[in-house]
Scaffold this active site. Structure first.
Site, PDB file in Angstrom:
ATOM      1  N   ARG A   1      -5.575  75.759  18.301  1.00  0.00           N
ATOM      2  CA  ARG A   1      -6.077  76.322  19.552  1.00  0.00           C
ATOM      3  C   ARG A   1      -5.109  77.278  20.225  1.00  0.00           C
ATOM      4  NH1 ARG A   1      -6.355  70.965  23.446  1.00  0.00           N
ATOM      5  NH2 ARG A   1      -5.831  72.268  25.196  1.00  0.00           N
TER       6      ARG A   1
ATOM      7  N   ARG B   1      -5.603  60.027  32.462  1.00  0.00           N
ATOM      8  CA  ARG B   1      -5.523  60.040  30.997  1.00  0.00           C
ATOM      9  C   ARG B   1      -4.126  59.618  30.586  1.00  0.00           C
ATOM     10  NH1 ARG B   1      -6.273  65.460  27.598  1.00  0.00           N
ATOM     11  NH2 ARG B   1      -4.234  65.973  28.450  1.00  0.00           N
TER      12      ARG B   1
ATOM     13  N   GLU C   1     -12.736  64.026  21.263  1.00  0.00           N
ATOM     14  CA  GLU C   1     -12.195  65.352  20.980  1.00  0.00           C
ATOM     15  C   GLU C   1     -11.854  65.543  19.505  1.00  0.00           C
ATOM     16  OE1 GLU C   1      -8.817  65.982  23.570  1.00  0.00           O
ATOM     17  OE2 GLU C   1      -8.053  63.971  23.266  1.00  0.00           O
TER      18      GLU C   1
ATOM     19  N   HIS D   1      -2.052  75.531  26.389  1.00  0.00           N
ATOM     20  CA  HIS D   1      -1.723  74.806  27.612  1.00  0.00           C
ATOM     21  C   HIS D   1      -1.127  75.718  28.680  1.00  0.00           C
ATOM     22  CE1 HIS D   1      -2.713  71.411  25.122  1.00  0.00           C
ATOM     23  NE2 HIS D   1      -3.113  70.916  26.276  1.00  0.00           N
TER      24      HIS D   1
ATOM     25  N   CYS E   1     -14.705  67.443  30.039  1.00  0.00           N
ATOM     26  CA  CYS E   1     -13.524  67.888  30.786  1.00  0.00           C
ATOM     27  C   CYS E   1     -12.776  69.006  30.086  1.00  0.00           C
ATOM     28  CB  CYS E   1     -12.586  66.716  31.065  1.00  0.00           C
ATOM     29  SG  CYS E   1     -11.887  65.981  29.588  1.00  0.00           S
TER      30      CYS E   1
ATOM     31  N   ARG F   1      -3.822  65.077  33.550  1.00  0.00           N
ATOM     32  CA  ARG F   1      -3.016  65.218  32.321  1.00  0.00           C
ATOM     33  C   ARG F   1      -1.608  64.681  32.613  1.00  0.00           C
ATOM     34  NH1 ARG F   1      -6.116  70.450  31.883  1.00  0.00           N
ATOM     35  NH2 ARG F   1      -7.074  70.456  29.827  1.00  0.00           N
TER      36      ARG F   1
ATOM     37  N   ASN G   1     -11.817  71.392  24.250  1.00  0.00           N
ATOM     38  CA  ASN G   1     -10.716  72.236  23.751  1.00  0.00           C
ATOM     39  C   ASN G   1     -10.259  71.744  22.382  1.00  0.00           C
ATOM     40  OD1 ASN G   1     -10.941  73.177  26.339  1.00  0.00           O
ATOM     41  ND2 ASN G   1      -9.093  72.177  27.086  1.00  0.00           N
ATOM     42  N   ASP G   2     -10.029  70.447  22.299  1.00  0.00           N
ATOM     43  CA  ASP G   2      -9.597  69.898  21.011  1.00  0.00           C
ATOM     44  C   ASP G   2     -10.765  69.702  20.055  1.00  0.00           C
ATOM     45  OD1 ASP G   2      -6.783  69.663  20.928  1.00  0.00           O
ATOM     46  OD2 ASP G   2      -6.923  68.186  22.532  1.00  0.00           O
TER      47      ASP G   2
END
Ligand code: PEP
Ligand code: MG
Length: 603
Positions: free
Chosen positions: A481, A347, A447, A204, A518, A311, A470-471
């Site tokens: 990650r 989200r 995800e 992140h 995304c 986010r 990403n996830d």
């Protein structure tokens, strides 16, 4: 030694992982958390209680640490244990006057707990220095050590930052690690580059660096130990490289690379407002991922066609209290009105994992946070917090085109439960006479592998999918990650990932619902080409700075060619084959206006 434990390949060149593109040359500022001076932060009157609570928790943590240490030493040494030392420290930690005095100082100075604790320590030092008996005077050492333990526990808290606020010159920040909270508080005028020892491509901290347009390289293993503040350094975020104390020829080489990069980046600006339509007419909406409503100012200047991912958990990170419904409503309303008529996907909180907040203190002792109480699981446990957010989004939906999206869905029941809570929020708002969009679209992030496997069932209960690569990569490949040691397995072009993407895009198409991407893959031309070829992906959402590049790239490819490429890729069985094939195809597609200098290192 295994090569994977080393980051230095030439004498002064470190190979890490590119987390945010761009090239910068400057002087290093090495952040040493252990030595870091205690930060002073003003605290609003409403937040003082929370600050006191945070201090109490840090004392409790210190007490249980100390108890564990004592027990461990007793076990190891059986007898002859100098128990008085531990008992003295434990007694200090149990002394209610510590909590009382720090609380008083927080209140009197309207400051953070760390600063109040520092003041208390100064007070003790003063008092003890006046004691005549030397043995008694030196007991202040026990107090110092005990308070230092509490301070460390406080500083570990996600609401704290280790990044200095008073820099007077531009620096490249070098650190062992940066929390999302550290990164959020960077002064973007002063910090021009970031290099960290740990972290993966989608940490992140890297995501936030990208949204601030700060080149960043992570996973550099030993860099922060090898470098000193003031030394010159090059951060090449395009290739995931850091050069320590560059030679004059390296300096010249990178200066010219930087100029070239800036030149192509500027050239892209000219066309950023044009639509992203393939040569054969397929329109792809290119949207922005944002972490704060303050990011909205950058959207227009980069040609974003809306927000594909807000986010919202960053509303909580760096705060000690939860923003109430009104504060959240104001924030989401700002998003809705600023973007209208363009859409924004809000989200719901994706808290947990590496995104912690003071609120979660009691729930953060999880052995595997990424597999723990995160995202929708957290919201379904703390229903009041979830409802507060849903009511705020619903009310803001009266002012623009907002959509709701739930993160980390793994099971149909979770989606049904979340939807039922949303309906109850609508009912509450109706009774209170609030306006909102009753038919607000609700989507989910895909995800997790489980969500892919049950995508056809999930599609019956929502109106869009957004693939969080990403996830999805993290959970499919079973790699953390943010852990650079396993980052070599973070492979978006693994056939395992491609089959996941393919299945999910097909499921959406069969169900007649929209599908977008995304995750970080969406902002890389090589991956975007594949995503568009795999099926009816209508939207790509990414950090704002990747938008002009991706829009331009889409204008240079044809849907027909992307489909053919995807058909070939589906038949390939190894990551290596897919990579070789995809990179050769992208090279071919790089025509007018997009240079390979703008491609990130996707290897
Ligand atoms: C993702 O997982 O791909 C995603 C976009 O969400 P985040 O990076 O915030 O987990
Ligand atoms: Mg995610």
């Amino acid at each position: 030694m295994n090569n994977r434990n080393k980051a230095v390949d030439k004498l002064n060149t470190y190979k890490g992982i590119s987390a945010s593109s761009g090239i910068v040359i400057g002087r290093a500022y090495v952040l040493d958390r252990e030595l870091f001076v205690v930060p002073k932060r003003p605290v609003a009157v409403d937040d003082l209680e929370n600050e006191m609570q945070r201090f109490k928790l840090a004392v409790e943590d210190s007490l249980s640490e100390m108890t564990d240490i004592k027990e461990q030493i007793m076990e190891e040494l059986e007898k002859d244990v100098p128990l008085m030392i531990f008992n003295a420290h434990l007694e200090i930690l149990r002394d209610p006057s510590i909590v009382q005095e720090v609380s008083n100082l927080i209140e009197a100075n309207k400051c953070n707990a760390e600063w109040a604790l520092k003041l208390l320590l100064e007070r003790y030092r003063n008092r003890f220095s006046r004691i005549k008996d030397s043995y008694a005077r030196e007991r202040v050492n026990d107090i110092e050590q005990t308070l230092a333990r509490i301070q460390r526990n406080l500083m570990r808290d996600a609401t704290n930052t280790a990044v200095p606020a008073d820099l007077d010159t531009s620096i490249i920040l070098v650190a062992h690690d940066l929390t999302p909270s550290d990164t959020l508080q960077l002064d973007t005028g002063k910090v021009i580059g970031i290099a960290t020892d740990v972290g993966g491509k989608t940490s992140h901290a890297g995501i936030i660096a990208a949204s601030m347009d700060i080149p960043a390289v992570v996973g550099l293993k030993t860099l922060s130990k090898d470098i000193k503040t003031g030394e010159s350094v090059i951060v090449d975020g395009n290739n995931g490289m850091v050069i320590l104390k560059p030679t004059s020829s390296q300096f010249v080489e990178y200066n010219s690379k930087r100029q070239k990069y800036l030149y192509f980046d500027q050239a892209l600006q000219a066309n950023k407002h044009l639509e992203a339509k393939t040569l054969d007419g397929k329109k792809i909406s290119v949207l922005a991922n944002i972490e704060s409503s303050h990011d909205l100012v950058h959207l227009k200047e980069h040609g974003a066609e809306g927000v594909g991912l807000y986010r919202t958990e960053y509303l909580y990170i760096n705060r000690n209290n939860l923003p109430d419904e009104e504060k959240q409503f104001d924030d989401y309303k700002r998003v809705a009105t600023t973007l209208s008529p363009n859409p924004a996907i809000i989200r719901t909180f994706d808290l947990g994992g590496d995104k912690l907040t003071a609120y979660m203190n009691s729930d953060t002792n999880e052995p595997n946070p990424a597999l723990g109480l995160r995202a929708i699981r957290f919201c379904l446990r703390y229903v009041d917090l979830f409802k507060t957010q849903l009511r705020a989004v619903l009310r803001a939906s009266a002012f623009g085109s907002l959509k709701i999206m739930y993160p980390l869905i793994t099971d149909v029941q979770e989606l049904k439960d979340a939807n039922a809570i949303l309906e109850s929020c609508k009912e509450e708002l109706r009774l209170k006479g609030h306006k909102f969009n009753n038919t607000i679209e609700v989507g989910i992030m895909i995800e997790t592998p489980s969500a892919v496997m049950i995508a056809p069932e999930l599609a019956k209960h929502c109106s869009f999918f957004s693939i969080g690569t990403n996830d999805l990569i993290q959970y499919t490949m079973a790699i953390d990650r943010v852990n650079e040691k396993v980052a070599y397995l973070y492979q978006p072009l693994s056939p395992a990932i491609i089959r996941m993407l393919d299945a999910c895009i097909k499921a959406a198409d069969n169900a007649g619902i929209a599908v977008s991407v995304c995750g970080k893959m969406a902002g890389d031309p090589t991956y975007a080409l594949l995503l568009i070829g795999l099926g009816n992906v209508q939207q790509l959402s990414m950090d704002v700075h990747s938008i002009p590049k991706i829009k331009q790239f889409i204008r240079t490819i044809s849907l027909e060619k992307a489909r053919k490429i995807a058909s070939t890729v589906r038949l390939l069985g190894s990551t290596k084959e897919v990579k070789n094939y995809m990179f050769s195809q992208v090279e071919e597609s790089l025509v007018e206006g997009i240079s390979s200098d703008l491609l990130e290192d996707s290897s």
